[in-house]
Each structure stands twice: as structure tokens, then as C-alpha cells.
Design a protein around this motif. Structure first.
Motif, mmCIF file in Angstrom:
data_model
loop_
_atom_site.group_PDB
_atom_site.id
_atom_site.type_symbol
_atom_site.label_atom_id
_atom_site.label_comp_id
_atom_site.label_asym_id
_atom_site.label_seq_id
_atom_site.Cartn_x
_atom_site.Cartn_y
_atom_site.Cartn_z
ATOM 1 N N GLN A 1 17.511 -15.700 -4.888
ATOM 2 C CA GLN A 1 18.825 -16.117 -5.385
ATOM 3 C C GLN A 1 19.922 -15.744 -4.399
ATOM 4 N N HIS A 2 20.818 -16.663 -4.113
ATOM 5 C CA HIS A 2 21.989 -16.376 -3.272
ATOM 6 C C HIS A 2 23.246 -16.604 -4.083
ATOM 7 N N LEU A 3 24.167 -15.656 -3.978
ATOM 8 C CA LEU A 3 25.457 -15.770 -4.651
ATOM 9 C C LEU A 3 26.519 -15.780 -3.562
ATOM 10 N N LEU A 4 27.479 -16.672 -3.698
ATOM 11 C CA LEU A 4 28.567 -16.742 -2.720
ATOM 12 C C LEU A 4 29.838 -16.286 -3.414
ATOM 13 N N VAL B 1 21.336 -21.241 8.416
ATOM 14 C CA VAL B 1 22.700 -21.729 8.197
ATOM 15 C C VAL B 1 23.596 -21.536 9.422
ATOM 16 N N ALA B 2 23.310 -20.517 10.246
ATOM 17 C CA ALA B 2 24.126 -20.320 11.457
ATOM 18 C C ALA B 2 23.934 -21.502 12.407
ATOM 19 N N GLY B 3 22.679 -21.867 12.659
ATOM 20 C CA GLY B 3 22.385 -22.992 13.546
ATOM 21 C C GLY B 3 22.891 -24.307 12.970
ATOM 22 N N GLY C 1 24.337 -15.984 14.291
ATOM 23 C CA GLY C 1 23.399 -15.370 13.351
ATOM 24 C C GLY C 1 24.093 -14.260 12.589
ATOM 25 N N ASP C 2 23.572 -13.981 11.398
ATOM 26 C CA ASP C 2 24.225 -12.995 10.515
ATOM 27 C C ASP C 2 24.268 -11.595 11.106
ATOM 28 N N TRP C 3 23.406 -11.334 12.094
ATOM 29 C CA TRP C 3 23.301 -9.977 12.660
ATOM 30 C C TRP C 3 24.244 -9.760 13.835
ATOM 31 N N CYS D 1 35.761 -15.752 -1.230
ATOM 32 C CA CYS D 1 36.190 -15.323 0.108
ATOM 33 C C CYS D 1 35.263 -15.855 1.206
ATOM 34 N N TYR D 2 34.261 -16.642 0.835
ATOM 35 C CA TYR D 2 33.381 -17.252 1.840
ATOM 36 C C TYR D 2 34.071 -18.513 2.387
ATOM 37 N N HIS D 3 35.167 -18.312 3.112
ATOM 38 C CA HIS D 3 35.969 -19.464 3.528
ATOM 39 C C HIS D 3 35.216 -20.392 4.480
ATOM 40 N N ILE E 1 16.537 -27.080 17.499
ATOM 41 C CA ILE E 1 15.093 -26.877 17.356
ATOM 42 C C ILE E 1 14.824 -25.746 16.360
ATOM 43 N N GLU E 2 13.806 -25.963 15.547
ATOM 44 C CA GLU E 2 13.448 -24.984 14.514
ATOM 45 C C GLU E 2 11.938 -24.789 14.574
ATOM 46 N N GLN E 3 11.520 -23.536 14.607
ATOM 47 C CA GLN E 3 10.087 -23.261 14.761
ATOM 48 C C GLN E 3 9.264 -23.613 13.517
ATOM 49 N N THR F 1 25.166 -11.976 5.601
ATOM 50 C CA THR F 1 25.512 -12.916 4.526
ATOM 51 C C THR F 1 25.504 -14.329 5.076
ATOM 52 N N ILE F 2 25.471 -15.278 4.148
ATOM 53 C CA ILE F 2 25.618 -16.683 4.530
ATOM 54 C C ILE F 2 26.952 -16.847 5.242
ATOM 55 N N GLU F 3 27.975 -16.182 4.720
ATOM 56 C CA GLU F 3 29.314 -16.326 5.307
ATOM 57 C C GLU F 3 29.327 -15.870 6.769
ATOM 58 N N GLY G 1 16.150 -21.525 7.248
ATOM 59 C CA GLY G 1 15.864 -20.126 7.571
ATOM 60 C C GLY G 1 15.638 -19.301 6.313
ATOM 61 N N ARG G 2 16.469 -18.289 6.125
ATOM 62 C CA ARG G 2 16.305 -17.413 4.952
ATOM 63 C C ARG G 2 16.964 -17.992 3.700
ATOM 64 N N THR G 3 17.459 -19.218 3.775
ATOM 65 C CA THR G 3 17.977 -19.881 2.569
ATOM 66 C C THR G 3 17.279 -21.228 2.427
HETATM 67 C C1 LIG Z 1 16.176 -13.188 -0.771
HETATM 68 C C2 LIG Z 1 17.506 -13.217 -0.060
HETATM 69 C C3 LIG Z 1 18.669 -13.129 -0.800
HETATM 70 C C4 LIG Z 1 19.900 -13.174 -0.157
HETATM 71 N N1 LIG Z 1 21.031 -13.161 -0.913
HETATM 72 C C5 LIG Z 1 22.217 -13.438 -0.321
HETATM 73 C C6 LIG Z 1 23.388 -13.634 -1.118
HETATM 74 O O1 LIG Z 1 23.348 -13.560 -2.345
HETATM 75 N N2 LIG Z 1 24.543 -13.935 -0.469
HETATM 76 C C7 LIG Z 1 24.615 -14.043 0.891
HETATM 77 O O2 LIG Z 1 25.687 -14.357 1.415
HETATM 78 N N3 LIG Z 1 23.518 -13.819 1.669
HETATM 79 C C8 LIG Z 1 22.330 -13.537 1.104
HETATM 80 N N4 LIG Z 1 21.205 -13.360 1.877
HETATM 81 C C9 LIG Z 1 21.339 -13.323 3.349
HETATM 82 C C10 LIG Z 1 21.392 -14.727 3.979
HETATM 83 O O3 LIG Z 1 20.311 -15.507 3.536
HETATM 84 C C11 LIG Z 1 21.310 -14.600 5.488
HETATM 85 O O4 LIG Z 1 22.314 -13.725 5.946
HETATM 86 C C12 LIG Z 1 21.483 -15.940 6.204
HETATM 87 O O5 LIG Z 1 20.689 -16.928 5.630
HETATM 88 C C13 LIG Z 1 21.126 -15.768 7.679
HETATM 89 O O6 LIG Z 1 21.225 -17.004 8.326
HETATM 90 P P1 LIG Z 1 20.925 -17.132 9.889
HETATM 91 O O7 LIG Z 1 21.078 -18.573 10.228
HETATM 92 O O8 LIG Z 1 21.719 -16.140 10.623
HETATM 93 O O9 LIG Z 1 19.406 -16.685 10.097
HETATM 94 P P2 LIG Z 1 18.066 -17.324 9.512
HETATM 95 O O10 LIG Z 1 18.300 -17.884 8.176
HETATM 96 O O11 LIG Z 1 17.002 -16.297 9.648
HETATM 97 O O12 LIG Z 1 17.759 -18.538 10.486
HETATM 98 C C14 LIG Z 1 17.188 -18.377 11.746
HETATM 99 C C15 LIG Z 1 16.251 -19.545 12.027
HETATM 100 O O13 LIG Z 1 15.774 -19.448 13.372
HETATM 101 C C16 LIG Z 1 14.434 -19.878 13.381
HETATM 102 N N5 LIG Z 1 13.783 -19.382 14.609
HETATM 103 C C17 LIG Z 1 13.437 -18.114 14.930
HETATM 104 N N6 LIG Z 1 12.870 -18.077 16.155
HETATM 105 C C18 LIG Z 1 12.862 -19.352 16.619
HETATM 106 C C19 LIG Z 1 12.403 -19.965 17.826
HETATM 107 N N7 LIG Z 1 11.819 -19.255 18.800
HETATM 108 N N8 LIG Z 1 12.544 -21.301 17.971
HETATM 109 C C20 LIG Z 1 13.108 -22.046 17.000
HETATM 110 N N9 LIG Z 1 13.565 -21.526 15.823
HETATM 111 C C21 LIG Z 1 13.447 -20.191 15.658
HETATM 112 C C22 LIG Z 1 13.861 -19.260 12.112
HETATM 113 O O14 LIG Z 1 12.651 -19.888 11.742
HETATM 114 C C23 LIG Z 1 15.015 -19.519 11.127
HETATM 115 O O15 LIG Z 1 14.882 -20.771 10.503
HETATM 116 C C24 LIG Z 1 19.965 -13.267 1.269
HETATM 117 C C25 LIG Z 1 18.778 -13.326 2.007
HETATM 118 C C26 LIG Z 1 17.568 -13.320 1.357
HETATM 119 C C27 LIG Z 1 16.302 -13.443 2.171
#
Ligand SMILES: Cc1cc2nc3c(=O)[nH]c(=O)nc-3n(C[C@H](O)[C@H](O)[C@H](O)COP(=O)(O)OP(=O)(O)OC[C@H]3O[C@@H](n4cnc5c(N)ncnc54)[C@H](O)[C@@H]3O)c2cc1C
Length: 457
Positions: free
Chosen positions: A60-63, A15-17, A425-427, A66-68, A34-36, A435-437, A42-44
Motif C-alpha cells: 500500500q502507498h499513501l501520498l 517512478v523516478a525514471g 531515485g528516492d535515495w 504536500c507531494y507537489h 530501459i528497465e531490467q 518516498t514517491i515524492e 519499480g517498487r510501485t
Molecule cells: C511496500 C512499499 C510501501 C511503500 N509505501 C510508500 C508510501 O506509502 N508512500 C511513499 O511515498 N512511498 C512509499 N514507498 C517508497 C516508494 O515506493 C519508493 O520510494 C519509490 O517507488 C522509489 O522509486 P524509484 O524510481 O526511486 O526506485 P525504484 O522504484 O526502485 O525503481 C528503480 C527501477 O530501476 C530498475 N533497474 C535497476 N537496475 C537496472 C538496470 N541495470 N537496468 C535497467 N533497470 C534497472 C529496477 O528494476 C526498478 O524498476 C513504499 C515502498 C514499498 C516497497
């Protein structure tokens, strides 16, 4: 080998990308995402369950209201109708030894709406309900982003300092905190929990509302985004990652500038800017062993798992959309049949969620399914006479980074020492737990920085 020169190369299609790509293409910029993997999200993400044909989420993801940034993203891509935004917050808490209790806010302005809800928690004695105020007052008086003390203690220590008795933890704080922070409360940062409380309960009244997906995660967060991006000329490449970077400053540590990028498909890209939207654990693989960002602190991050049990029953014994289970190894139960509007037909589809699931993540599927069924029997007697027809267990071992005490100082900002490289990215330093937010917010912010860079160069 072909060479293209997009304004922005986005690495990672979570979702960040996606948010970065949506924002940039909405301003008319050319992007290559680009996505590998062979799917975005990603994680959603969600997929079709082979036996029932229904949509199944990876977890399951809950929003929340406040997820503006996320709500803005959904509106931009035209997916806002795929979620239900509660008018006022309503969450049911079930305990095996007590009647269910609803945490329900009213329509007064925040935080009075939440105060009303907390005082209605009949599982707590009146004196203990009054003690909840101490947490509210502490949150109101402190800035969780900057307060050093909050950054130096765990959620457990904080709740103890604020005189929260066992009952308040058991029937309220622990279940909220583990859901929001996804790791042991002895370990996770009080600052991040205070931030969650402040954002959800001390902003506008709507901030506290739950936002419930009415479809699978790919439908809600991904599919419309792809349409949006491609319609505006954005390019998406799946099964593609970075092979290597060439830059004016690598490997020396002084500021450099990425000049070209060789992709795993052999193509050479000459982007004006690059947004990395990969998780922390993929950073070394993307950027190589010379660690151009000076990211030795990547080693400070740890992941925390979430286990989801997807169970299809022959009878509809759960009558609410979702609820928290107190005093149980299962934390939340989601009635996906009701959430998706399918409660009148076929099997009842439930998702059982265990956050911070270190103890369960290595267990066998059969053991987990049995545990889930046994727990449901404790909370819903009718579950005893209901049969599981299908089951699926999804273990996300690296669901989120662990928001442990002290991690905040290691979360990198979106700007890097490489002038045309931004980190999303979420980190990253979103001041929110994973979080998704946080992810969407970081994607939007990096897009804004990239636009500024493009304007100046
Ligand atoms: C089971 C579960 C439940 C969750 N529940 C909630 C919730 O209820 N509410 C909430 O807000 N959040 C929840 N989260 C957290 C939320 O899903 C994440 O914080 C968010 O999806 C992170 O998004 P991101 O884009 O930062 O990273 P990611 O979703 O990890 O996306 C990163 C992407 O980069 C790609 N990538 C990595 N390396 C490369 C490369 N070399 N080249 C190309 N692509 C690459 C990966 O394949 C991935 O698709 C949950 C997560 C999980 C797993």
C-alpha cells in the motif's frame, strides 16, 4: 548490433525514471527508457490477483497533499482522477483499550488547521496535548535541511529532548514516524522526521491532506505514463539493462563523458545524456567495478523492509477507508474494497501494513496471516466471526533505504563528476525520506539538468 542516439538514455523505470521520461518527452526530447524487469513501476506496481481478479499492490502507498511533484506528474499524465485528495486531513487512530480517535484538521490556514486537529486528540491528556506544541515550535524554528543538531540525533532522542511523554509517543508520534521513515525510531534521523512534519503541516492547508489511490498502483502511476511517453515518441525497452559504458574519462577519476552504452540486448546507444534512476543497491551492477562515480559511500546505505498482508474476508466489518493501529505489530489497515469503491459487493479486501518489518520479514506466510487476523480481532470484534477466504503476503525486503542518523551526508546530488550523467531515485539527495515524492522530484530535476545540458551541447 544497431546504434541509436536518443537525447537521453534513462536507466530504470520506477517512478523516478518515469517522471524524467514524462518531463523530457513533454519538452519534445527523444528518450530511451530501459528497465531490467518485464514491468515498469519499480517498487510501485500492481498486478491482477489470480483468485479474485482484483488489482493488488506490491504494498500500500499513501501520498499527501504536500507531494507537489507527484501531483503535478499525475496531472501531466492524466491520472489525477485515480486518486482522492482529502479536503482536510482525516486519519483514524485505533487503540485496543480506547475508543477510536480521529486526527482531523480544519479549513483554517496552516499550521492552525493542524493545531486544531492535535487538540482534538482525546486519547491524550490535555497537558500532554499542550506538550505536542514543543515539537511544532522546534520544527518551526529550525531548518531541518541544515540544522546540525537534528542531523546528529535519532527521532527517539529528539522526542525525548522535547519532553514528549510515553503517551504522546504511543498515541501519535511513533505511528506517524515509523510510517514516514520505515525503520526503528532509535535509528532514524530526526532531521528527516522534522522535514516531514514541516512539509506536511507548515505549508499550505492542503499539504496535510491524505491522497488515497482509488486504483492499483500501476493504473495510478504507470499505465498513463507509458501512454504519455510513447505518444510523444519516447521509446521503452523492458527486460533490458546496461552491459557496459564507454566514456572519454573512465576509468581515470577526472571528469569524463559517457559516449556510448552497450545494452544487454547487444545494441549500442550513443545518448547525449544519461539519467540513472536505479536504486542504490543496483549502482555497482550498472556502473561496474571501477566505480566511476567515486561511490564508495554506497556501502553506507542499508535497506529496511515492509511486509504487507493482503486478506480477503467473507464479511465487511471495517467501515473506514484506512486507519492506524496503535500498540500493535500491524501499523496500518487499508480497506481496499472501500478505496476502490467495491464495498457493496463480494469479499472485503484489506491490506495490513508493517513498516520497518525486520522482526517479521523472515516469518512464514501462515504465521503472518494468523498474526494479522488476531490483531484485527483485537481492534474489530466482528473480525472474530469473519473468515479469511484468500490471503497473500508480500515481503519487500528492500522497500526503502534506512534513513538512519548520518545517512544524509552520503546521499549523492543529481549532478555527478561525469558531465552528461545525472542521478535520480528516492535515495539521492532529495532531503526527503524514501518516498514517491522524492523519486518523482529527483526525476523532474534530472530531466531539467539534462535539458540544460542538451541546450548547451
Ligand atoms: C511496500 C512499499 C510501501 C511503500 N509505501 C510508500 C508510501 O506509502 N508512500 C511513499 O511515498 N512511498 C512509499 N514507498 C517508497 C516508494 O515506493 C519508493 O520510494 C519509490 O517507488 C522509489 O522509486 P524509484 O524510481 O526511486 O526506485 P525504484 O522504484 O526502485 O525503481 C528503480 C527501477 O530501476 C530498475 N533497474 C535497476 N537496475 C537496472 C538496470 N541495470 N537496468 C535497467 N533497470 C534497472 C529496477 O528494476 C526498478 O524498476 C513504499 C515502498 C514499498 C516497497
Amino acid at each position: 548490433m544497431t546504434t541509436t542516439s536518443p537525447d537521453v538514455l534513462i536507466i530504470g523505470g520506477g517512478v523516478a525514471g518515469l517522471a524524467a521520461a514524462v518531463e523530457l518527452t513533454s519538452h519534445g526530447h527523444s528518450i530511451l527508457l530501459i528497465e531490467q524487469k518485464q514491468h515498469l513501476g519499480g517498487r510501485t506496481y500492481s498486478f491482477r490477483h489470480p483468485e479474485t481478479g482484483g488489482e493488488v499492490d506490491n504494498g500500500q502507498h499513501l501520498l499527501m497533499g504536500c507531494y507537489h511533484a507527484t501531483l503535478r506528474y499525475l496531472k501531466m499524465i492524466g491520472a489525477e482522477n485515480f486518486v482522492e485528495v482529502q479536503d482536510t486531513m482525516s486519519v483514524i487512530f485505533r487503540a485496543p483499550d480506547k475508543s477510536p480517535v480521529e486526527l482531523k484538521t480544519n479549513r483554517l490556514p496552516a499550521p492552525l488547521n493542524v493545531l486544531w486537529g492535535l487538540f482534538g486528540l482525546s486519547n491524550l491528556s490535555f497537558v500532554n496535548r499542550l506538550k505536542l506544541l514543543r515539537v511544532g515550535i522546534d520544527v518551526m524554528l529550525k531548518d531541518p535541511d541544515t540544522n546540525r543538531h537534528l542531523h546528529s540525533i535519532s527521532v527517539s532522542q529528539w522526542l525525548e529532548e522535547l519532553g514528549q511523554p510515553e503517551e504522546n509517543r504511543k498515541y501519535l508520534w511513533d505511528i506517524i514516524a515509523i510510517g514516514a521513515l520505515n525503520d526503528s525510531l532509535e535509528k532514524v534521523s530526526a532531521a528527516l522526521f522534522a522535514k516531514v512534519i514541516k512539509t506536511a503541516f507548515f505549508g499550505s492547508r492542503k499539504n496535510a491532506s491524505m491522497v488515497i489511490p482509488k486504483n492499483g498502483l500501476s493504473t495510478v502511476l504507470v499505465d498513463k505514463a507509458i501512454e504519455f511517453i510513447e505518444k510523444r515518441g519516447g521509446k521503452i525497452l523492458l527486460n533490458t539493462s546496461v552491459e557496459r559504458f564507454h566514456d572519454s574519462g573512465f576509468p581515470p577519476r577526472r571528469a569524463g563523458r559517457i559516449q556510448d552504452v552497450v545494452l544487454s540486448n547487444g545494441n549500442k546507444i550513443q545518448p547525449t545524456t544519461v539519467i540513472s534512476a536505479v536504486p542504490y543497491f543496483d549502482i555497482p551492477r550498472v556502473f561496474g567495478e571501477y566505480n566511476p562515480l567515486g561511490m564508495v559511500f554506497i556501502n553506507e546505505f542499508e535497506s529496511s523492509p515492509i511486509v504487507t498482508l493482503h486478506l480477503w474476508f467473507d464479511a465487511h466489518f471495517m467501515k473506514e477507508k484506512f486507519c492506524a493501529l496503535l500498540d500493535s505489530p500491524i501499523h496500518w489497515v487499508f480497506n481496499k474494497s472501500m478505496m476502490y469503491g467495491n464495498e457493496d459487493n463480494g469479499l472485503m479486501y484489506l491490506s495490513l501494513v508493517v513498516s520497518g518489518a525486520h522482526d517479521l520479514v523472515e516469518k512464514e506466510k501462515e504465521e503472518l496471516v494468523e498474526l494479522g487476523h488476531n490483531e484485527l480481532k483485537r481492534f474489530y470484534p466482528a473480525a472474530s466471526v469473519s473468515k479469511i477466504i484468500h490471503s497473500l503476503v508480500i515481503k519487500e525486503k528492500r522497500a526503502t533505504f534506512s534513513p538512519k542518523v548520518g545517512i544524509e551526508q552520503f546521499r549523492p546530488s543529481h549532478k555527478t563528476s561525469i558531465e552528461n550523467l545525472f542521478l535520480a531515485g528516492d535515495w539521492t539527495d532529495t532531503k526527503l525520506p524514501a518516498t514517491i515524492e522524492g523519486a518523482v522530484q529527483s526525476g523532474f530535476e534530472c530531466a531539467g539538468m539534462a535539458v540544460k545540458y542538451l541546450d548547451q551541447n
